[in-house]
Design a protein around this motif. Structure first.
Motif, mmCIF file in Angstrom:
data_model
loop_
_atom_site.group_PDB
_atom_site.id
_atom_site.type_symbol
_atom_site.label_atom_id
_atom_site.label_comp_id
_atom_site.label_asym_id
_atom_site.label_seq_id
_atom_site.Cartn_x
_atom_site.Cartn_y
_atom_site.Cartn_z
ATOM 1 N N GLN A 1 -78.375 84.442 32.178
ATOM 2 C CA GLN A 1 -78.294 85.891 32.338
ATOM 3 C C GLN A 1 -76.990 86.353 32.965
ATOM 4 O O GLN A 1 -76.811 87.535 33.257
ATOM 5 C CB GLN A 1 -79.470 86.413 33.163
ATOM 6 C CG GLN A 1 -79.465 86.043 34.648
ATOM 7 C CD GLN A 1 -80.253 84.789 34.944
ATOM 8 O OE1 GLN A 1 -80.138 83.803 34.233
ATOM 9 N NE2 GLN A 1 -81.063 84.831 35.999
ATOM 10 N N ASP B 1 -84.657 85.158 44.945
ATOM 11 C CA ASP B 1 -85.738 85.071 43.962
ATOM 12 C C ASP B 1 -85.651 83.851 43.069
ATOM 13 O O ASP B 1 -86.668 83.367 42.583
ATOM 14 C CB ASP B 1 -85.745 86.346 43.091
ATOM 15 C CG ASP B 1 -85.855 87.602 43.933
ATOM 16 O OD1 ASP B 1 -86.935 87.826 44.497
ATOM 17 O OD2 ASP B 1 -84.858 88.342 44.050
ATOM 18 N N PHE B 2 -84.445 83.375 42.833
ATOM 19 C CA PHE B 2 -84.231 82.223 41.954
ATOM 20 C C PHE B 2 -83.297 81.233 42.637
ATOM 21 O O PHE B 2 -82.103 81.172 42.334
ATOM 22 C CB PHE B 2 -83.655 82.674 40.601
ATOM 23 C CG PHE B 2 -84.607 83.504 39.781
ATOM 24 C CD1 PHE B 2 -85.517 82.888 38.929
ATOM 25 C CD2 PHE B 2 -84.615 84.879 39.876
ATOM 26 C CE1 PHE B 2 -86.407 83.637 38.183
ATOM 27 C CE2 PHE B 2 -85.504 85.646 39.131
ATOM 28 C CZ PHE B 2 -86.403 85.022 38.287
ATOM 29 N N ALA C 1 -81.040 78.919 40.393
ATOM 30 C CA ALA C 1 -79.906 79.610 39.771
ATOM 31 C C ALA C 1 -78.813 79.860 40.798
ATOM 32 O O ALA C 1 -77.621 79.706 40.512
ATOM 33 C CB ALA C 1 -80.367 80.926 39.147
ATOM 34 N N HIS D 1 -82.548 95.464 43.862
ATOM 35 C CA HIS D 1 -81.936 94.679 42.799
ATOM 36 C C HIS D 1 -81.044 95.593 41.957
ATOM 37 O O HIS D 1 -81.358 96.778 41.749
ATOM 38 C CB HIS D 1 -83.017 94.032 41.942
ATOM 39 C CG HIS D 1 -83.748 92.939 42.657
ATOM 40 N ND1 HIS D 1 -85.063 93.065 43.078
ATOM 41 C CD2 HIS D 1 -83.337 91.709 43.085
ATOM 42 C CE1 HIS D 1 -85.434 91.955 43.696
ATOM 43 N NE2 HIS D 1 -84.404 91.124 43.722
ATOM 44 N N TRP E 1 -84.162 96.397 34.146
ATOM 45 C CA TRP E 1 -84.616 95.155 33.546
ATOM 46 C C TRP E 1 -86.123 94.995 33.714
ATOM 47 O O TRP E 1 -86.718 95.466 34.688
ATOM 48 C CB TRP E 1 -83.930 93.961 34.206
ATOM 49 C CG TRP E 1 -82.453 93.861 34.001
ATOM 50 C CD1 TRP E 1 -81.618 94.858 33.577
ATOM 51 C CD2 TRP E 1 -81.637 92.724 34.234
ATOM 52 N NE1 TRP E 1 -80.327 94.397 33.538
ATOM 53 C CE2 TRP E 1 -80.308 93.093 33.940
ATOM 54 C CE3 TRP E 1 -81.891 91.431 34.673
ATOM 55 C CZ2 TRP E 1 -79.243 92.222 34.060
ATOM 56 C CZ3 TRP E 1 -80.841 90.545 34.807
ATOM 57 C CH2 TRP E 1 -79.526 90.937 34.496
ATOM 58 N N GLN F 1 -87.531 92.292 34.479
ATOM 59 C CA GLN F 1 -87.595 91.557 35.746
ATOM 60 C C GLN F 1 -86.289 91.803 36.506
ATOM 61 O O GLN F 1 -85.335 91.020 36.403
ATOM 62 C CB GLN F 1 -87.771 90.058 35.501
ATOM 63 C CG GLN F 1 -89.098 89.658 34.897
ATOM 64 C CD GLN F 1 -89.164 88.144 34.709
ATOM 65 O OE1 GLN F 1 -88.592 87.586 33.770
ATOM 66 N NE2 GLN F 1 -89.861 87.467 35.613
ATOM 67 N N GLU G 1 -85.303 91.293 39.374
ATOM 68 C CA GLU G 1 -84.865 90.213 40.256
ATOM 69 C C GLU G 1 -84.035 89.165 39.525
ATOM 70 O O GLU G 1 -83.294 88.397 40.152
ATOM 71 C CB GLU G 1 -86.070 89.555 40.936
ATOM 72 C CG GLU G 1 -87.026 88.838 39.998
ATOM 73 C CD GLU G 1 -88.093 89.750 39.400
ATOM 74 O OE1 GLU G 1 -89.078 89.215 38.851
ATOM 75 O OE2 GLU G 1 -87.932 90.989 39.471
ATOM 76 N N ARG G 2 -84.115 89.132 38.189
ATOM 77 C CA ARG G 2 -83.305 88.180 37.426
ATOM 78 C C ARG G 2 -81.818 88.554 37.444
ATOM 79 O O ARG G 2 -80.979 87.767 37.008
ATOM 80 C CB ARG G 2 -83.809 88.090 35.979
ATOM 81 C CG ARG G 2 -85.089 87.285 35.847
ATOM 82 C CD ARG G 2 -85.522 87.144 34.393
ATOM 83 N NE ARG G 2 -84.482 86.522 33.574
ATOM 84 C CZ ARG G 2 -84.250 85.218 33.529
ATOM 85 N NH1 ARG G 2 -84.981 84.385 34.250
ATOM 86 N NH2 ARG G 2 -83.280 84.734 32.762
ATOM 87 N N SER G 3 -81.502 89.728 37.969
ATOM 88 C CA SER G 3 -80.098 90.116 38.113
ATOM 89 C C SER G 3 -79.408 89.311 39.208
ATOM 90 O O SER G 3 -78.175 89.340 39.309
ATOM 91 C CB SER G 3 -79.984 91.605 38.425
ATOM 92 O OG SER G 3 -80.529 91.899 39.704
ATOM 93 N N LEU G 4 -80.191 88.616 40.021
ATOM 94 C CA LEU G 4 -79.650 87.727 41.063
ATOM 95 C C LEU G 4 -78.770 88.458 42.074
ATOM 96 O O LEU G 4 -77.906 87.856 42.705
ATOM 97 C CB LEU G 4 -78.842 86.569 40.452
ATOM 98 C CG LEU G 4 -79.550 85.692 39.420
ATOM 99 C CD1 LEU G 4 -78.607 84.606 38.918
ATOM 100 C CD2 LEU G 4 -80.805 85.073 40.013
#
Length: 269
Positions: A49, A197-198, A201, A240, A253, A255, A257-260
């Motif tokens: 991503q 969150d990740f 990653a 986020h 998005w 999700q 939180e996938r934006s990191l």
């Protein structure tokens, strides 16, 4: 090593990847080199991503600038501005008001060289090659002194920047030094990568950038909020990146939180 372009400043090391040039690659730009593409492709393989993340940081920057313009801000200092791409601060601000003044700051010679080319003929925008931590040097530079007045409200943008500032460089003190010079009514735009969150990653990003010109330091939401403690946070606070005042539901998005990363806009009372 690839052939060295004639326009390239002599102090650019083509054997070490640059975060600014990798960022340019993620955004689909052409101002990057083999060493940057090699690292960027490794990052894409581990953190798929990342291209969307880079684009979303730029979208946050645009939304923050538009908000500041709507609040009457007409002067901007964009630090860590990177290699120019569509939707630069001066384009957004001067579209709203041609009298708006913008100064870009970056320590990456390729970013500065291309900024100078793009800004040629624009008397209300300029660029400084300087280091974020050299606050006195940045603020005493001739473009800043010519175009910006820190006795009046200003917007300072620090987007996708401070995750390249290690704790040893005292990031909180750097923010405070700029804050101390900003007049009441000013704004600080800020985004920062995290591994809240990740974690995997996040670790991949840290590991991959470790040997680049710009090793990274990821921070938690609490740590990011702490860096902005001199400011009141504009609603919705530290969120986020896609959740900061999206222009449409499609911009948020599925999700976020996938934006990191986190984004915020601070207001100096």
């Amino acid at each position: 090593m690839e052939d060295r372009p004639s326009w390239l400043p002599k102090d650019v090391d083509l054997e070490k990847a640059s975060a600014a040039r990798c960022y340019d690659y993620y955004l689909g730009g052409a101002h990057n080199f083999a060493v940057d593409r090699e690292l960027a492709q490794q990052v894409v393989a581990k953190v798929p991503q990342i291209k969307a993340l880079a684009q979303d940081n730029r979208a946050f920057l645009r939304r923050a600038v538009r908000y500041c313009v709507s609040q009457g801000i007409r002067q901007f200092l964009d630090i860590g501005s990177g290699i120019p791409t569509v939707g630069n601060v001066h384009e957004i601000a001067q579209e709203a008001d041609p009298e708006a003044r913008v100064v870009y700051v970056d320590n990456e010679p390729v970013a500065v060289a291309h900024s100078r080319s793009i800004l040629d003929g624009n008397e209300r925008a300029d660029v400084v090659q300087g280091d974020l931590a050299d606050v006195a040097g940045v603020l005493a530079s001739s473009p800043v002194e010519r175009l910006l007045n820190f006795d009046e409200p200003i917007a300072v943008m620090m987007v996708a920047l401070f995750h390249f500032v290690p704790d040893s460089a005292q990031p909180k003190r750097i923010v405070q030094q700029y804050s101390e010079r900003m007049a009441p009514g000013s704004y600080l735009g800020f985004s920062h990568l995290t591994q809240d969150d990740f974690p995997e990653a996040g670790r991949n990003l840290i590991d991959l950038y470790a040997n680049s010109s710009n090793p990274g330091t990821l921070r938690s939401r609490a740590e990011v909020t702490g860096l902005l403690s001199d400011f009141e946070l504009v609603d919705p606070g530290v969120v986020h990146i896609p959740e900061w005042r999206p222009d449409s539901p499609e911009d948020r998005w599925e999700q976020p939180e996938r934006s990191l990363g986190y984004a915020a806009l601070g207001y100096k009372v």
